[in-house]
Design an enzyme around this catalytic site. Sequence first.
Site, mmCIF file in Angstrom:
data_model
loop_
_atom_site.group_PDB
_atom_site.id
_atom_site.type_symbol
_atom_site.label_atom_id
_atom_site.label_comp_id
_atom_site.label_asym_id
_atom_site.label_seq_id
_atom_site.Cartn_x
_atom_site.Cartn_y
_atom_site.Cartn_z
ATOM 1 N N CYS A 115 -10.246 86.495 98.542
ATOM 2 C CA CYS A 115 -10.525 86.073 99.925
ATOM 3 C C CYS A 115 -9.275 85.629 100.675
ATOM 4 C CB CYS A 115 -11.550 84.951 99.922
ATOM 5 S SG CYS A 115 -13.075 85.463 99.145
ATOM 6 N N HIS A 262 -11.783 82.481 107.092
ATOM 7 C CA HIS A 262 -12.387 83.479 106.199
ATOM 8 C C HIS A 262 -13.894 83.264 106.217
ATOM 9 C CE1 HIS A 262 -13.826 85.553 102.776
ATOM 10 N NE2 HIS A 262 -14.000 84.461 102.069
ATOM 11 N N ASN A 292 -19.900 88.141 103.634
ATOM 12 C CA ASN A 292 -18.534 87.834 103.187
ATOM 13 C C ASN A 292 -17.877 89.145 102.742
ATOM 14 O OD1 ASN A 292 -16.258 87.063 101.737
ATOM 15 N ND2 ASN A 292 -17.256 85.338 100.720
HETATM 16 O O1 UT7 Z 1 -15.443 83.686 99.650
HETATM 17 C C1 UT7 Z 1 -15.052 82.986 98.514
HETATM 18 C C2 UT7 Z 1 -15.481 81.598 98.566
HETATM 19 N N1 UT7 Z 1 -16.903 81.511 98.457
HETATM 20 C C3 UT7 Z 1 -17.515 80.464 98.932
HETATM 21 O O2 UT7 Z 1 -16.865 79.610 99.492
HETATM 22 C C4 UT7 Z 1 -18.980 80.330 98.707
HETATM 23 C C5 UT7 Z 1 -19.314 78.908 98.375
HETATM 24 N N2 UT7 Z 1 -20.696 78.647 97.987
HETATM 25 C C6 UT7 Z 1 -21.762 78.914 98.787
HETATM 26 O O3 UT7 Z 1 -21.635 79.502 99.830
HETATM 27 C C7 UT7 Z 1 -23.108 78.374 98.354
HETATM 28 O O4 UT7 Z 1 -22.943 77.558 97.237
HETATM 29 C C8 UT7 Z 1 -24.164 79.477 98.044
HETATM 30 C C9 UT7 Z 1 -24.594 80.161 99.319
HETATM 31 C C10 UT7 Z 1 -23.594 80.473 97.074
HETATM 32 C C11 UT7 Z 1 -25.402 78.869 97.405
HETATM 33 O O5 UT7 Z 1 -25.955 77.888 98.280
HETATM 34 P P1 UT7 Z 1 -26.334 76.448 97.725
HETATM 35 O O6 UT7 Z 1 -26.887 75.707 98.859
HETATM 36 O O7 UT7 Z 1 -25.109 75.885 97.040
HETATM 37 O O8 UT7 Z 1 -27.470 76.772 96.697
HETATM 38 P P2 UT7 Z 1 -27.534 76.488 95.114
HETATM 39 O O9 UT7 Z 1 -26.612 77.403 94.376
HETATM 40 O O10 UT7 Z 1 -27.396 75.017 94.882
HETATM 41 O O11 UT7 Z 1 -29.006 76.896 94.769
HETATM 42 C C12 UT7 Z 1 -30.143 76.172 95.275
HETATM 43 C C13 UT7 Z 1 -31.398 76.858 94.812
HETATM 44 C C14 UT7 Z 1 -31.418 77.160 93.314
HETATM 45 O O12 UT7 Z 1 -32.740 76.991 92.871
HETATM 46 P P3 UT7 Z 1 -33.180 75.627 92.109
HETATM 47 O O13 UT7 Z 1 -32.296 75.537 90.896
HETATM 48 O O14 UT7 Z 1 -32.935 74.522 93.099
HETATM 49 O O15 UT7 Z 1 -34.626 75.871 91.809
HETATM 50 C C15 UT7 Z 1 -31.071 78.621 93.239
HETATM 51 O O16 UT7 Z 1 -31.589 79.252 92.094
HETATM 52 O O17 UT7 Z 1 -31.535 78.123 95.467
HETATM 53 C C16 UT7 Z 1 -31.726 79.151 94.479
HETATM 54 N N3 UT7 Z 1 -31.112 80.366 94.985
HETATM 55 C C17 UT7 Z 1 -31.755 81.221 95.802
HETATM 56 N N4 UT7 Z 1 -32.990 81.219 96.294
HETATM 57 C C18 UT7 Z 1 -33.343 82.228 97.118
HETATM 58 C C19 UT7 Z 1 -29.840 80.820 94.781
HETATM 59 N N5 UT7 Z 1 -29.659 81.972 95.458
HETATM 60 C C20 UT7 Z 1 -30.830 82.241 96.092
HETATM 61 C C21 UT7 Z 1 -31.251 83.262 96.937
HETATM 62 N N6 UT7 Z 1 -32.506 83.230 97.437
HETATM 63 N N7 UT7 Z 1 -30.440 84.289 97.298
#
Ligand code: UT7
Length: 335
Positions: A115, A262, A292
């Site tokens: 990135c 980014h 992204n």
């Molecule tokens: O470009 C390089 C740099 N990248 C970044 O900077 C990305 C940084 N991270 C993020 O953007 C976020 O962490 C994500 C978008 C990847 C994830 O969002 P989050 O708010 O951190 O969600 P999470 O990983 O804490 O997951 C919350 C819940 C989980 O379920 P439980 O364990 O609470 O039951 C996941 O399993 O959401 C679930 N989950 C989803 N649900 C529906 C994870 N992905 C999905 C999905 N649809 N696509």
Amino acid sequence: MYSSKIAGIGHYVPDNVVTNDDLSKMMDTSDEWITERTGIKERRWIDPKSDDTPSTMGTKAARIAIENAGITPDDIDFIIFATLSPDYYFPGPGVMVQDQLGIREVGALDVRNQCSGFVYSLSIADQFIKTGMYENILIVGAENHSGGLERSTRGRGVTVIFGDGAGAVVVQRNEEKGSGILSTHLHSEGKHAKELALEGPSTLRWVPEIIEANDPEDSSYYPYMNGNFVFKHAVTRFMEVIGEALMTNGYKPEDISLMIPHQANLRISQFVQKKLGLSDDQVYNNIMRYGNTTAASIPLAMSEAWQEGKIQSGDLLCLAAFGSGFTWASALIRW
Ligand code: UT7
């Protein structure tokens, strides 16, 4: 000593639009979840029947950038290609762009900084121009993520975020004093390499080994991201590296005409915007339409912002990136 400026800019995205509703037919996800957590509404994914690859998309973006710069491929002295998804494992796509554009036998460098790849490339180009070695450097950032994403519920934390596309700029020797690329700032912290990585196939995980193991649980050849961990580091490093760029040049956040972060997650951009006290007009986001796109993300956003008339002569532009490595970087440009 010379300085450098961005003289031309262009982008290209595949035609195939994939909406959040399309994804919810492949995996357990929803438009509501994706929109709320990431801001993404749709992304482009290459149609495998098309001839789109990182190098061909990059070439299309490059043609526009070269034309915008008012030069021809013959004028390009050096090529830099940033990607984490090259056409081939080797050689890198820089040489393919040289061939596809019919550019002379100039040097072609491939940058592997994910990135941050575009801002790293900009910094490299800036140094080559400052020393007087080159006059016109083509930078391309392009990605084909879609081909390697896991299209099932197991991969949803990563798959819903990434899109395909390309952006390109021509960096040129600048004759005007006080304008152009003012400074660039590059950082890395390799102890977190595995928090956002694609392990296989690689020299640590060769294809025959993967085939022999024949393990349906093995997901090492899909990208892995520790989302929360990456998010927390991203917001901290974005703030640091933007602050570093402003401090180096004696500017304050209110001096920024346009920040192009980014496009990792709309929530990250909004957090940084709020912390810096920037208005909506001072920050450009297009993650809603493209997801992204890693190394393509900043040139793609910059190209659209420029087309929309949001970048004018004399503007102070701030670019900032964070991603796998971890690596992060910023650039301050007087347009
Ligand atoms: O470009 C390089 C740099 N990248 C970044 O900077 C990305 C940084 N991270 C993020 O953007 C976020 O962490 C994500 C978008 C990847 C994830 O969002 P989050 O708010 O951190 O969600 P999470 O990983 O804490 O997951 C919350 C819940 C989980 O379920 P439980 O364990 O609470 O039951 C996941 O399993 O959401 C679930 N989950 C989803 N649900 C529906 C994870 N992905 C999905 C999905 N649809 N696509």
